[in-house]
Motif scaffolding. Structure first.
Motif, PDB file in Angstrom:
ATOM      1  N   VAL A 141      17.937  -9.701  77.530  1.00  0.00           N
ATOM      2  CA  VAL A 141      16.820  -9.748  78.478  1.00  0.00           C
ATOM      3  C   VAL A 141      15.543  -9.278  77.787  1.00  0.00           C
ATOM      4  O   VAL A 141      14.477  -9.899  77.919  1.00  0.00           O
ATOM      5  N   GLN A 142      15.667  -8.215  77.022  1.00  0.00           N
ATOM      6  CA  GLN A 142      14.497  -7.643  76.349  1.00  0.00           C
ATOM      7  C   GLN A 142      13.884  -8.657  75.374  1.00  0.00           C
ATOM      8  O   GLN A 142      12.662  -8.774  75.266  1.00  0.00           O
ATOM      9  N   ALA A 143      14.767  -9.416  74.694  1.00  0.00           N
ATOM     10  CA  ALA A 143      14.301 -10.395  73.711  1.00  0.00           C
ATOM     11  C   ALA A 143      13.792 -11.674  74.369  1.00  0.00           C
ATOM     12  O   ALA A 143      13.386 -12.610  73.693  1.00  0.00           O
ATOM     13  N   GLY A 144      13.860 -11.749  75.712  1.00  0.00           N
ATOM     14  CA  GLY A 144      13.394 -12.948  76.402  1.00  0.00           C
ATOM     15  C   GLY A 144      14.400 -14.077  76.384  1.00  0.00           C
ATOM     16  O   GLY A 144      14.089 -15.199  76.768  1.00  0.00           O
ATOM     17  N   GLU A 145      15.626 -13.791  75.954  1.00  0.00           N
ATOM     18  CA  GLU A 145      16.648 -14.846  75.905  1.00  0.00           C
ATOM     19  C   GLU A 145      17.380 -15.011  77.237  1.00  0.00           C
ATOM     20  O   GLU A 145      18.238 -15.879  77.391  1.00  0.00           O
ATOM     21  N   ALA A 146      17.105 -14.106  78.162  1.00  0.00           N
ATOM     22  CA  ALA A 146      17.665 -14.238  79.509  1.00  0.00           C
ATOM     23  C   ALA A 146      16.686 -13.626  80.492  1.00  0.00           C
ATOM     24  O   ALA A 146      15.823 -12.837  80.116  1.00  0.00           O
ATOM     25  N   ASP A 147      16.835 -13.999  81.794  1.00  0.00           N
ATOM     26  CA  ASP A 147      15.881 -13.552  82.812  1.00  0.00           C
ATOM     27  C   ASP A 147      16.299 -12.271  83.518  1.00  0.00           C
ATOM     28  O   ASP A 147      15.461 -11.566  84.079  1.00  0.00           O
ATOM     29  N   ALA A 148      17.609 -12.013  83.539  1.00  0.00           N
ATOM     30  CA  ALA A 148      18.072 -10.849  84.300  1.00  0.00           C
ATOM     31  C   ALA A 148      19.438 -10.414  83.806  1.00  0.00           C
ATOM     32  O   ALA A 148      20.169 -11.191  83.173  1.00  0.00           O
ATOM     33  N   PHE A 149      19.781  -9.152  84.115  1.00  0.00           N
ATOM     34  CA  PHE A 149      21.064  -8.575  83.712  1.00  0.00           C
ATOM     35  C   PHE A 149      21.805  -8.099  84.954  1.00  0.00           C
ATOM     36  O   PHE A 149      21.225  -7.426  85.812  1.00  0.00           O
ATOM     37  N   VAL A 150      23.098  -8.466  85.051  1.00  0.00           N
ATOM     38  CA  VAL A 150      23.929  -8.064  86.193  1.00  0.00           C
ATOM     39  C   VAL A 150      25.176  -7.360  85.663  1.00  0.00           C
ATOM     40  O   VAL A 150      25.817  -7.858  84.740  1.00  0.00           O
ATOM     41  N   SER A 151      25.509  -6.195  86.257  1.00  0.00           N
ATOM     42  CA  SER A 151      26.714  -5.486  85.824  1.00  0.00           C
ATOM     43  C   SER A 151      27.399  -4.780  86.976  1.00  0.00           C
ATOM     44  O   SER A 151      26.758  -4.159  87.817  1.00  0.00           O
ATOM     45  N   ALA A 152      28.743  -4.871  86.987  1.00  0.00           N
ATOM     46  CA  ALA A 152      29.545  -4.107  87.951  1.00  0.00           C
ATOM     47  C   ALA A 152      30.224  -2.941  87.232  1.00  0.00           C
ATOM     48  O   ALA A 152      31.077  -2.267  87.779  1.00  0.00           O
ATOM     49  N   ARG A 212      30.190  -6.835  99.839  1.00  0.00           N
ATOM     50  CA  ARG A 212      30.245  -8.031  99.006  1.00  0.00           C
ATOM     51  C   ARG A 212      29.187  -9.064  99.382  1.00  0.00           C
ATOM     52  O   ARG A 212      28.746  -9.843  98.553  1.00  0.00           O
ATOM     53  N   SER A 213      28.775  -9.055 100.667  1.00  0.00           N
ATOM     54  CA  SER A 213      27.775 -10.022 101.099  1.00  0.00           C
ATOM     55  C   SER A 213      26.448  -9.784 100.384  1.00  0.00           C
ATOM     56  O   SER A 213      25.661 -10.696 100.192  1.00  0.00           O
ATOM     57  N   TYR A 214      26.180  -8.499 100.065  1.00  0.00           N
ATOM     58  CA  TYR A 214      24.897  -8.179  99.439  1.00  0.00           C
ATOM     59  C   TYR A 214      24.981  -8.262  97.924  1.00  0.00           C
ATOM     60  O   TYR A 214      23.974  -8.306  97.255  1.00  0.00           O
ATOM     61  N   VAL A 238      14.567  -7.604  85.121  1.00  0.00           N
ATOM     62  CA  VAL A 238      15.342  -7.636  86.368  1.00  0.00           C
ATOM     63  C   VAL A 238      16.774  -7.201  86.069  1.00  0.00           C
ATOM     64  O   VAL A 238      17.458  -7.806  85.241  1.00  0.00           O
ATOM     65  N   VAL A 239      17.207  -6.125  86.732  1.00  0.00           N
ATOM     66  CA  VAL A 239      18.566  -5.611  86.571  1.00  0.00           C
ATOM     67  C   VAL A 239      19.178  -5.452  87.956  1.00  0.00           C
ATOM     68  O   VAL A 239      18.548  -4.881  88.850  1.00  0.00           O
ATOM     69  N   VAL A 240      20.383  -6.000  88.144  1.00  0.00           N
ATOM     70  CA  VAL A 240      21.086  -5.853  89.418  1.00  0.00           C
ATOM     71  C   VAL A 240      22.413  -5.153  89.161  1.00  0.00           C
ATOM     72  O   VAL A 240      23.175  -5.552  88.273  1.00  0.00           O
ATOM     73  N   ILE A 241      22.649  -4.084  89.920  1.00  0.00           N
ATOM     74  CA  ILE A 241      23.862  -3.293  89.743  1.00  0.00           C
ATOM     75  C   ILE A 241      24.828  -3.630  90.867  1.00  0.00           C
ATOM     76  O   ILE A 241      24.523  -3.446  92.047  1.00  0.00           O
ATOM     77  N   ALA A 242      26.000  -4.157  90.494  1.00  0.00           N
ATOM     78  CA  ALA A 242      26.997  -4.557  91.491  1.00  0.00           C
ATOM     79  C   ALA A 242      27.999  -3.428  91.691  1.00  0.00           C
ATOM     80  O   ALA A 242      28.121  -2.529  90.860  1.00  0.00           O
ATOM     81  N   HIS A 243      28.699  -3.475  92.797  1.00  0.00           N
ATOM     82  CA  HIS A 243      29.722  -2.490  93.148  1.00  0.00           C
ATOM     83  C   HIS A 243      30.852  -2.533  92.123  1.00  0.00           C
ATOM     84  O   HIS A 243      31.232  -3.609  91.682  1.00  0.00           O
ATOM     85  N   GLY A 244      31.377  -1.361  91.762  1.00  0.00           N
ATOM     86  CA  GLY A 244      32.472  -1.295  90.786  1.00  0.00           C
ATOM     87  C   GLY A 244      33.699  -2.090  91.219  1.00  0.00           C
ATOM     88  O   GLY A 244      34.431  -2.616  90.395  1.00  0.00           O
ATOM     89  N   ARG A 245      33.904  -2.200  92.542  1.00  0.00           N
ATOM     90  CA  ARG A 245      35.091  -2.898  93.042  1.00  0.00           C
ATOM     91  C   ARG A 245      34.820  -4.388  93.296  1.00  0.00           C
ATOM     92  O   ARG A 245      35.625  -5.055  93.945  1.00  0.00           O
ATOM     93  N   SER A 246      33.710  -4.889  92.776  1.00  0.00           N
ATOM     94  CA  SER A 246      33.311  -6.278  93.050  1.00  0.00           C
ATOM     95  C   SER A 246      34.417  -7.287  92.752  1.00  0.00           C
ATOM     96  O   SER A 246      35.071  -7.221  91.712  1.00  0.00           O
TER      97      SER A 246
END
Lengths: 373, 373
Positions: free
Chosen positions: A89-100, A310-312, A323-331
């Motif tokens: 993301v930092q290098a501009g090679e992606a728009d966002a990072f998502v992690s559970a 899970r809906s959110y 842009v960083v989105v943090i998902a639930h550990g139990r996703s």
């Protein structure tokens, strides 16, 4: 849209993360970059139909364990899925990072790799709370900044307000401070001082709010708290639902024989009636039970869906350069797919520039008020 | 046992307060002194069978309104039910004071009239949280002291521990600090510093706890928080239950015709069957529905009772020279009667001397450690 997914992160990785990525790529047409242990991801991908989908893999051999101290983990493990993903993301090679995965590592890694936006004092994590009606309320901070100063809460309010407007589509969102009472005299020192700042700000501040006011009575759209209290609010809500469901299950189990007999009594009694009609009576008893079940179970299921995390999908981390989105550990796959979608929506909303503008206006007003302009 | 009841306090006063007093006098053999507007109490008492019960009335013409600032109200209104009632306890004419009125006024009045116990830095209010199994967990503080220092939390732990042991009958209660994670590294600054003090103390400290741990997993008996966070935890729990029930009701209402048709379909269908057996089938359908309802509704009702604040009656205010129990503003007669009973149990437990002893031991240890002994 290119979203990086931490394929190794979460309790159900890589099975559910890869499955969720495939679902998101198909549903939203995104490119989902799978970062993590290459061989495992590749093996997992073969289980799915992926023709026509863009799901590149980037190897990240290291993983961050739940016990690790986040700031140390991100420094030591440069080849973890968190760090490799964030660098894309930092290098501009992606728009966002998502992690559970380890959420502390996502936050610490975001600071380290992407950095805070200019003028932002502390980052903030925003969660979605189901309400009786309308779109979910936004609660922030839910854990990025545990100890807060009044100025931080003002910035949380500014960032939350922009998020609610741009991403949730709520015009002029009503912002309230979480407090132990609506009255101005209530609240701890932090809340009272933050209320003073908010009243002077250009945020649409509607005062203090208690949980019932925003969950049931729809008095505001954005609720502001320090990260300690906000996080505990989420956890108390989850724990209360868990307690209710388990109490219900325990009650059902307590006298299973008696209950089963009670439920079966009419069926059995009717079956034992003499004459031909008894089979009709039995069929009637079963049909009646089934009819009632369909009425009772459908709303319960709807309710479960409405309050289901899970809906959110995931919660956005605001105030950082990216842009960083943090998902639930139990996703599971659905939650991962929703988190990827949320990341995409957040990218499209161009929050960065709006937040930067709001903060610089606010600082200009403040400088002016202080005679420093 | 002589318990003073603020008969004018609460949303349902004096009807429910007087009714609750009559119930408590009958059930526990207590003398319940009714303090409040004399004429209204007398009129209310005539509606009940009170022969053989000891229910003296003491006139207190003034009332404290919910909007009043507590510290001002108690100073201005010397003839309010709060102040008249607390003075009876202070003069030794009663053993305890119970009120469902303005809780801030009860707390401020208790400080003013009864005073803090020697060595106690701040008073604390303890609430009961329903758990999956066993006696309720004690959460304190739930609103007496909004801004706390680590030393206050240590004293809350000492007082809560004694209460759980003496009144709830839990041997060597397990005490935990409410935090946004179990790990030692979690928690805000207050929690981290208080954890240090608790580890050194003679309290049976089991570490940090999250809501799910104590509501569902039974990891501790006493949970310690500052009054702001503790109060919000209670309110978030209540709000979550309210949200769930209202969501359920809303779902049921959303498509009433469709749902009713669905439920009635088997009944109607079977009734239209040709031949004599159809009445049997119809009876069967109704019986089956009733059987299922009995199984589903009974545990729901049990659950409602288990999480109902009325079962706990009231929350004790600890650290003051006297027994004070604060009841819920919405208390009905059952809740009032339970609050009076709780006050009686608290008197019998002789908490004052136990708390004084624990605090003086703790202070002796501390002085010794600081080389001041």
């Amino acid at each position: 849209m290119r979203i990086v997914l931490d394929a190794s992160g979460g309790d159900n990785a890589p099975q559910e993360t890869v499955k969720g990525a495939v679902q998101a790529a198909r549903a939203y047409g995104y490119t989902v970059v799978l970062v993590g242990q290459q061989e495992r991801i590749r093996a997992e991908l073969t289980r799915h139909q992926t023709s026509g989908l863009d799901l590149p893999i980037v190897d990240a051999p290291e993983t961050v364990d739940m016990e690790e101290v986040p700031t140390q983990a991100v420094r030591r493990k440069a080849h973890s899925s968190h760090m490799v993903g964030l660098r894309l993301v930092q290098a501009g090679e992606a728009d966002a990072f998502v992690s559970a995965g380890h959420s502390g590592a996502s936050i610490a890694g975001s600071f380290l790799v992407l950095g805070r936006m200019p003028g932002v004092e502390r980052a903030v994590m925003a969660a979605f709370l189901p309400r009786l009606s309308g779109p979910p309320a936004l609660l922030l901070d839910v854990g990025a900044t545990t100890d807060c100063k009044p100025e931080y809460l003002l910035q949380f309010a500014q960032m939350g307000s922009i998020y609610a407007e741009r991403v949730q589509g709520i015009p002029r969102p009503r912002v309230a401070l979480l407090s132990n009472g609506e009255e101005e005299s209530k609240g701890n020192r932090l809340v009272q001082e933050a209320a003073g700042l908010l009243r002077e700000s250009d945020v649409h501040f509607v005062g203090n709010t208690e949980p019932k006011d925003f969950l049931v009575h729809d008095v505001c759209d954005v609720v502001i708290a320090d990260g300690f209290t906000g996080n505990l609010m989420l956890k108390m809500g989850e724990a209360t639902v868990a307690l209710l469901l388990r109490k219900l299950a325990a009650e059902m189990r307590r006298a299973p024989t008696l209950r089963t007999l009670l439920a079966l009594a009419p069926v059995v009694g009717l079956a034992l009636l003499p004459g031909q009609g008894r089979w009709r009576a039995l069929a009637g008893a079963l049909a009646g039970s089934a009819g009632l079940l369909s009425v009772g179970i459908f709303p319960l299921w709807q309710l479960y869906r409405a309050t289901d995390y899970r809906s959110y999908g995931g919660v956005p981390l605001l105030g950082i350069k990216g842009v960083v989105v943090i998902a639930h550990g139990r996703s599971d796959a659905l939650a991962i797919s929703n988190a990827i979608h949320r990341a995409g929506e957040t990218v499209e909303a161009h929050l960065q520039s709006a937040i930067a503008e709001a903060l610089s206006t606010s600082q200009a007003i403040e400088s002016h008020a202080n005679g420093r302009s």
